[in-house]
Design a protein around this motif. Structure first.
Motif, mmCIF file in Angstrom:
data_model
loop_
_atom_site.group_PDB
_atom_site.id
_atom_site.type_symbol
_atom_site.label_atom_id
_atom_site.label_comp_id
_atom_site.label_asym_id
_atom_site.label_seq_id
_atom_site.Cartn_x
_atom_site.Cartn_y
_atom_site.Cartn_z
ATOM 1 N N LEU A 37 0.770 -1.284 -0.019
ATOM 2 C CA LEU A 37 0.079 0.133 0.029
ATOM 3 C C LEU A 37 0.810 1.331 -0.015
ATOM 4 O O LEU A 37 0.570 2.252 -0.783
ATOM 5 N N ALA A 38 1.848 1.366 0.660
ATOM 6 C CA ALA A 38 2.881 2.338 0.910
ATOM 7 C C ALA A 38 3.502 2.763 -0.504
ATOM 8 O O ALA A 38 3.776 3.943 -0.789
ATOM 9 N N ALA A 39 3.569 1.603 -1.205
ATOM 10 C CA ALA A 39 4.278 1.757 -2.577
ATOM 11 C C ALA A 39 3.104 2.219 -3.790
ATOM 12 O O ALA A 39 3.298 2.315 -4.974
ATOM 13 N N ASP B 243 0.870 0.063 -4.766
ATOM 14 C CA ASP B 243 0.897 -1.231 -5.602
ATOM 15 C C ASP B 243 -0.486 -1.871 -4.945
ATOM 16 O O ASP B 243 -0.435 -2.755 -4.306
ATOM 17 N N PHE B 244 -1.473 -1.551 -5.576
ATOM 18 C CA PHE B 244 -2.961 -2.025 -4.912
ATOM 19 C C PHE B 244 -3.127 -3.241 -5.703
ATOM 20 O O PHE B 244 -4.001 -4.259 -5.017
ATOM 21 N N HIS B 245 -2.359 -3.730 -6.930
ATOM 22 C CA HIS B 245 -2.859 -5.016 -7.459
ATOM 23 C C HIS B 245 -1.985 -6.164 -6.424
ATOM 24 O O HIS B 245 -2.538 -6.871 -6.304
ATOM 25 N N ARG B 246 -0.664 -5.813 -6.003
ATOM 26 C CA ARG B 246 -0.120 -6.778 -4.997
ATOM 27 C C ARG B 246 -0.927 -6.826 -3.575
ATOM 28 O O ARG B 246 -1.201 -8.018 -3.265
ATOM 29 N N ALA B 247 -1.403 -5.558 -3.278
ATOM 30 C CA ALA B 247 -1.929 -5.675 -1.943
ATOM 31 C C ALA B 247 -3.367 -6.707 -1.955
ATOM 32 O O ALA B 247 -3.564 -7.574 -1.158
ATOM 33 N N GLY B 248 -3.983 -6.318 -3.119
ATOM 34 C CA GLY B 248 -5.027 -7.305 -3.462
ATOM 35 C C GLY B 248 -4.759 -8.733 -3.464
ATOM 36 O O GLY B 248 -5.647 -9.443 -2.906
ATOM 37 N N ARG C 111 -1.990 6.585 13.012
ATOM 38 C CA ARG C 111 -1.117 5.895 11.924
ATOM 39 C C ARG C 111 -1.822 5.134 10.866
ATOM 40 O O ARG C 111 -2.884 4.210 10.989
ATOM 41 N N ILE C 112 -1.843 5.608 9.620
ATOM 42 C CA ILE C 112 -2.636 5.073 8.509
ATOM 43 C C ILE C 112 -2.076 4.382 7.428
ATOM 44 O O ILE C 112 -0.796 5.112 7.199
ATOM 45 N N PRO C 113 -2.297 3.611 6.702
ATOM 46 C CA PRO C 113 -1.394 3.031 5.634
ATOM 47 C C PRO C 113 -1.573 3.669 4.190
ATOM 48 O O PRO C 113 -0.629 3.454 3.296
ATOM 49 N N ILE D 81 -13.150 1.223 -2.259
ATOM 50 C CA ILE D 81 -11.962 0.582 -2.771
ATOM 51 C C ILE D 81 -10.865 1.513 -3.500
ATOM 52 O O ILE D 81 -11.503 2.209 -4.379
ATOM 53 N N PHE D 82 -9.661 1.137 -3.293
ATOM 54 C CA PHE D 82 -8.784 1.887 -3.938
ATOM 55 C C PHE D 82 -8.029 1.170 -5.246
ATOM 56 O O PHE D 82 -7.978 -0.122 -5.134
ATOM 57 N N ARG D 83 -7.919 1.985 -6.216
ATOM 58 C CA ARG D 83 -7.453 1.362 -7.531
ATOM 59 C C ARG D 83 -6.131 2.058 -7.983
ATOM 60 O O ARG D 83 -5.346 1.271 -8.318
ATOM 61 N N GLN D 84 -5.891 3.327 -7.848
ATOM 62 C CA GLN D 84 -4.643 3.932 -8.215
ATOM 63 C C GLN D 84 -4.311 5.195 -7.386
ATOM 64 O O GLN D 84 -5.469 6.025 -7.073
ATOM 65 N N LYS D 85 -3.110 5.416 -7.242
ATOM 66 C CA LYS D 85 -2.621 6.734 -6.596
ATOM 67 C C LYS D 85 -2.240 7.937 -7.673
ATOM 68 O O LYS D 85 -1.782 7.573 -8.559
ATOM 69 N N LEU D 86 -3.008 9.111 -7.260
ATOM 70 C CA LEU D 86 -2.607 10.305 -8.032
ATOM 71 C C LEU D 86 -1.524 11.049 -7.591
ATOM 72 O O LEU D 86 -0.471 11.254 -8.280
ATOM 73 N N ARG D 87 -1.472 11.468 -6.204
ATOM 74 C CA ARG D 87 -0.441 12.413 -5.734
ATOM 75 C C ARG D 87 -0.289 12.109 -4.360
ATOM 76 O O ARG D 87 -1.486 11.742 -3.584
ATOM 77 N N ASP D 88 0.426 12.747 -3.891
ATOM 78 C CA ASP D 88 0.530 12.857 -2.294
ATOM 79 C C ASP D 88 -0.397 14.438 -1.843
ATOM 80 O O ASP D 88 -0.972 15.047 -2.596
#
Length: 315
Positions: free
Chosen positions: A175-177, A179-184, A220-222, A277-284
């Motif tokens: 999740l920190a990276a 990589d939602f595919h791997r997390a899933g 503390r959140i992932p 459900i999370f699919r992709q990160k855009l930005r910080d």
């Protein structure tokens, strides 16, 4: 599912149980494998399948609460219990971890909680499990005491995905990276946050983007940042632009919050439970110098989310 806060009387009422012990953060594929072992033992013995859920996590307690230096939570207790039930657990003992529990000897832990309280007939546990004051108890001690008290001890199996042992730490790293595919793949389902929609400060509505807000457990959140996702409302998926963090433009402090703007959706969801459900990160997360600048960036984010999710639907 029966949820207990005290082990006392369980054995007398239910005749005992097959059990496991852990934090179960994420209820990932590794946890699911262990639960499956417990359920099989329970069926063989004709007893309930029980999970002892440690709450709060010992790392949170020793760090002075969830805001200290401890691993981020993947989920809150309510979601954890919901998933444990979904995977076949009949009963959960939510074992409060406090100063008294931290000083309980391993021998007392076994006798008072497992034997006298729960009447454990079979225990499934990891080979590296440690418990009791100073982490003095281990798998070998459980085996020895099991022989003395008449319960069997079974080593939990490890689940391996892509050559890696599945663990809560591995899910956090994915999740920190972003990589939602791997997390899933580690969780056995897409990573999601579920909870009731709370009433916020209405800032999103004032900016033209009303959001569904969900409180997050601890500090503390992932995840931190802006994401493309989907909000499940009454069984239907809606595309959503999702912000997770501390809202630095308007607060820069306080508890973390999830804010989801559902694209092309109208309706009042306050008090309703939704799943994001999370699919992709855009930005910080960013701190903008004005609300007008923030409004413009939100507009850009929403358009990006629309493009990402539309692309994902294409064959």
């Amino acid at each position: 599912m029966i949820v207990l806060e005290d082990a006392g009387g369980f054995a007398r009422e239910h005749g005992g149980c097959a059990a496991t012990i852990g934090k179960f953060d994420g209820v990932h594929l590794g946890h699911q494998l262990i639960i499956g072992q417990v359920v099989e033992q329970a069926k063989t013995l004709g007893l309930p399948a029980l999970a002892v859920v440690i709450e709060p996590h010992p790392e949170e307690f020793f760090a002075g609460g969830a805001g200290g230096d401890c691993p981020a939570r993947l989920m809150g207790l309510a979601e954890k219990l919901r998933l444990l039930e979904a995977h076949g657990v009949d009963c959960c003992l939510v074992l409060g971890f406090d100063q008294a529990m931290s000083q309980t000897s391993a021998a007392d832990y076994i006798r008072r909680i497992l034997v006298d309280g729960l009447g454990v007939a079979a225990l499934v546990i990891g080979g590296d499990f440690r418990f009791g004051r100073g982490r003095e108890g281990d798998f070998a001690m459980l085996e020895a005491r099991g022989r003395a008290f008449g319960f069997s001890v079974h080593r939990a199996l490890d689940r391996v995905v892509d050559g890696c042992r599945v663990s809560s730490t591995a899910v956090r790293e994915a999740l920190a990276a972003g990589d939602f595919h791997r997390a899933g793949r580690l969780l056995g389902r897409p990573y999601a946050i579920r909870g009731p929609v709370i009433r916020g400060e209405q800032l999103g509505a004032k900016l033209g983007y009303p959001t569904c807000n969900i409180e997050l457990p601890g500090r503390r959140i992932p995840l931190h940042g802006i994401y493309a996702g989907e909000a499940i409302v009454a069984g239907r998926a809606h595309p959503a632009a999702v912000s997770v963090g501390f809202r630095p433009t308007v607060e820069d402090a306080g508890k973390p919050l999830l804010e989801a703007y559902l694209l092309d959706f109208e309706g009042d969801l306050y008090g309703e439970t939704i799943e994001v459900i999370f699919r992709q990160k855009l930005r910080d997360e960013e701190k903008f110098d004005s609300l007008e600048t923030l409004r413009g960036r939100i507009a850009d984010d929403v358009e990006w989310v629309r493009q990402v999710l539309n692309s994902a639907k294409k064959p």
